[in-house]
Write a protein that holds these residues in place. Structure first.
Motif, PDB file in Angstrom:
ATOM      1  N   VAL A 198       0.812  -1.172   0.047  1.00  0.00           N
ATOM      2  CA  VAL A 198      -0.013   0.052  -0.011  1.00  0.00           C
ATOM      3  C   VAL A 198       0.760   1.190  -0.119  1.00  0.00           C
ATOM      4  O   VAL A 198       1.923   1.247   0.647  1.00  0.00           O
ATOM      5  CB  VAL A 198      -0.814   0.065   1.262  1.00  0.00           C
ATOM      6  N   LEU A 199       0.300   2.371  -0.733  1.00  0.00           N
ATOM      7  CA  LEU A 199       0.915   3.652  -0.751  1.00  0.00           C
ATOM      8  C   LEU A 199       0.742   4.266   0.513  1.00  0.00           C
ATOM      9  O   LEU A 199      -0.354   4.855   0.805  1.00  0.00           O
ATOM     10  CB  LEU A 199       0.693   4.482  -1.877  1.00  0.00           C
ATOM     11  N   PRO A 200       1.374   4.453   1.672  1.00  0.00           N
ATOM     12  CA  PRO A 200       1.166   5.061   2.913  1.00  0.00           C
ATOM     13  C   PRO A 200       0.718   6.544   3.011  1.00  0.00           C
ATOM     14  O   PRO A 200       0.029   6.872   3.857  1.00  0.00           O
ATOM     15  CB  PRO A 200       2.478   4.730   3.755  1.00  0.00           C
ATOM     16  N   GLY A 201       1.183   7.189   1.936  1.00  0.00           N
ATOM     17  CA  GLY A 201       0.913   8.574   1.941  1.00  0.00           C
ATOM     18  C   GLY A 201      -0.286   9.139   1.440  1.00  0.00           C
ATOM     19  O   GLY A 201      -0.803  10.120   1.395  1.00  0.00           O
ATOM     20  N   ALA A 202      -1.302   8.111   0.897  1.00  0.00           N
ATOM     21  CA  ALA A 202      -2.597   8.479   0.119  1.00  0.00           C
ATOM     22  C   ALA A 202      -3.562   7.797   0.576  1.00  0.00           C
ATOM     23  O   ALA A 202      -3.860   6.676   0.836  1.00  0.00           O
ATOM     24  CB  ALA A 202      -2.289   8.070  -1.443  1.00  0.00           C
ATOM     25  N   ARG A 203      -4.608   8.639   0.946  1.00  0.00           N
ATOM     26  CA  ARG A 203      -5.811   8.157   1.567  1.00  0.00           C
ATOM     27  C   ARG A 203      -6.783   9.089   0.896  1.00  0.00           C
ATOM     28  O   ARG A 203      -6.875  10.386   1.012  1.00  0.00           O
ATOM     29  CB  ARG A 203      -5.915   8.505   3.154  1.00  0.00           C
ATOM     30  N   GLY A 204      -7.862   8.449   0.288  1.00  0.00           N
ATOM     31  CA  GLY A 204      -9.016   9.101  -0.223  1.00  0.00           C
ATOM     32  C   GLY A 204      -8.727   9.563  -1.651  1.00  0.00           C
ATOM     33  O   GLY A 204      -7.574   9.143  -2.097  1.00  0.00           O
ATOM     34  N   LEU A 205      -9.616  10.083  -2.483  1.00  0.00           N
ATOM     35  CA  LEU A 205      -9.489  10.308  -3.910  1.00  0.00           C
ATOM     36  C   LEU A 205      -8.369  11.498  -3.955  1.00  0.00           C
ATOM     37  O   LEU A 205      -7.952  11.703  -5.090  1.00  0.00           O
ATOM     38  CB  LEU A 205     -10.673  10.909  -4.266  1.00  0.00           C
ATOM     39  N   SER A 206      -8.062  12.353  -2.856  1.00  0.00           N
ATOM     40  CA  SER A 206      -6.888  13.516  -3.153  1.00  0.00           C
ATOM     41  C   SER A 206      -5.818  12.747  -3.798  1.00  0.00           C
ATOM     42  O   SER A 206      -4.790  13.364  -4.463  1.00  0.00           O
ATOM     43  CB  SER A 206      -6.743  14.087  -1.986  1.00  0.00           C
ATOM     44  N   GLY A 207      -5.213  11.472  -3.371  1.00  0.00           N
ATOM     45  CA  GLY A 207      -4.260  10.921  -4.000  1.00  0.00           C
ATOM     46  C   GLY A 207      -4.047  10.504  -5.407  1.00  0.00           C
ATOM     47  O   GLY A 207      -3.249  11.212  -6.223  1.00  0.00           O
ATOM     48  N   PRO A 208      -4.925   9.817  -6.056  1.00  0.00           N
ATOM     49  CA  PRO A 208      -5.267   9.765  -7.438  1.00  0.00           C
ATOM     50  C   PRO A 208      -5.305  11.047  -8.260  1.00  0.00           C
ATOM     51  O   PRO A 208      -5.090  11.342  -9.350  1.00  0.00           O
ATOM     52  CB  PRO A 208      -6.285   8.820  -7.756  1.00  0.00           C
TER      53      PRO A 208
END
Length: 392
Positions: A233-243
């Motif tokens: 898992v990419l630890p720094g991305a949570r929610g749609l703000s990541g993609p």
């Protein structure tokens, strides 16, 4: 008939004066690569619906074009305008080439660089920058393109592992990728996962019968009980703000890239009109032809001023998502209009692969749609102007 030496379309706006020596050198290096090694093959690649993606990735990597705007881990650390000019020259050759570089650097690599762990960055980024490993970005689904919040791909915990089920569609580089950055819904919101090629349950198959971006690999990803370790898992991305943050990076490259396709159409058309005779005169000598060329040059020039301005804002850390939408909406919309106008000047010759114009026009139909449709970017701008959400 009075004649005078012609000027290049870009000279009308003196854009070169806004660039640094390094930026002009990078532009020239990429232009030379395209002229010497890529353009001789593009008509065949487009007609046959194939592209040597791995060989191209290594060549692009050798020139430092992959992730060239990222810092560290073998990446170039160059400015936004330099990256944009590279995108412009690549797309002046073919949109599929810019897509390969954009997806690799601004989607897959950027996701790892921005949201990944230190171990993930060290494992993947240096070889991806060199073109030895290829990445893809799995967000769009068959039924959810403009509405990523509706994604059906799921990731659930099973002990220390994650198990992914679902599918992604219209994924550039998918079937040749060594790693897929896959976004999935979890009990804790949308998360990003690194899925190496060859993982049991993960497969990719090419999308065929395309009439656009034929010199590009487009794939469907299938995830059927794909088991991944906790550190996938990419630890720094949570929610749609990541993609969505990754998409803004890719959209920026399109702001420049689409103008490259338009400029190649215009340069081709000016040369053609100068040589083609009709009614005993060069086609370029007719007023209606000159109107088409002048209008096209104006839109490309205005688009370049906008692109460079947005690039400088990005370098200053002041670029907003709404401004990226302005750039993508305007420049792609005008680029496809230029391509269509240029095709009319070439007449029947314009629909053949002997000239690049129809190929660019067909490719730009995809560029108009991906990384946010024109309708979506229009509503982003409308929301900024009114403060009212009109998506739903």
């Amino acid at each position: 008939m009075t004649t005078r030496p012609p000027v290049h379309p870009s000279a009308l706006f003196a854009v070169d004066g806004l660039l640094t020596d390094e930026e002009r050198d990078i532009r020239q290096t990429v232009r030379r690569l395209c002229d010497d090694e890529l353009r001789p093959h593009l008509a065949d690649w487009f007609e046959e619906g194939r592209v040597p993606a791995r060989e191209l990735a290594r060549r692009f990597g050798s020139l430092g074009l992959l992730g060239m705007h990222l810092q560290g881990y073998g990446c170039g650390g160059l400015g936004a305008v330099a990256y944009g000019l590279a995108c412009l020259e690549l797309e002046a050759a073919d949109s599929g080439l810019r897509s390969l570089v954009s997806v690799q650097g601004s989607l897959a690599m950027y996701a790892i660089w921005k949201y990944g762990s230190e171990e993930q960055k060290r494992e993947w980024l240096p070889e991806m920058a060199a073109g030895e490993r290829i990445g893809c970005f799995g967000l769009t689904e068959p039924d959810f393109g403009s509405d990523p919040a509706g994604m059906r791909t799921r990731a659930r915990r099973d002990g220390a592992d994650w198990v992914l089920d679902g599918g992604k569609m219209w994924i550039t580089n998918g079937s040749v990728a060594d790693v897929a950055v896959v976004w999935a819904r979890t009990g804790d919101g949308v998360r990003g996962f690194l899925v190496p090629a060859g993982t049991p349950g993960f497969s990719a198959r090419d999308v065929g019968r395309k009439l656009s971006l034929r010199a590009s690999v487009t794939s469907e990803l299938v995830l059927d009980g794909v088991r991944l370790p906790a550190d996938a898992v990419l630890p720094g991305a949570r929610g749609l703000s990541g993609p969505l943050g990754c998409l803004n990076e890719a959209r920026f490259g399109i702001v420049f890239g689409a103008l490259g396709a338009a400029l190649d159409c215009l340069e081709t058309t000016i040369a053609y009109a100068a040589e083609r005779e009709i009614f005993g005169r060069p086609l370029a000598s007719f007023q209606l032809t000159q109107e088409k060329l002048a209008d096209s040059a104006l839109e490309i020039g205005k688009g370049m001023l906008l692109a460079v301005h947005l690039g400088r804002l990005k370098e200053a850390g002041a670029l907003t998502p709404e401004q990226v939408s302005v750039g993508k909406l305007n420049n792609v919309r005008e680029a496809i209009a230029v391509a269509r106008t240029c095709r009319t000047v070439l007449g029947a010759n314009g629909v053949t692969l002997e000239y690049p114009v129809m190929r660019h026009a067909a490719n730009l139909e995809s560029v108009l749609t991906y990384e946010g449709t024109s309708e979506v970017h229009t509503l982003v701008v409308g929301r900024a102007l009114t403060g009212v959400q009109a998506f739903q």
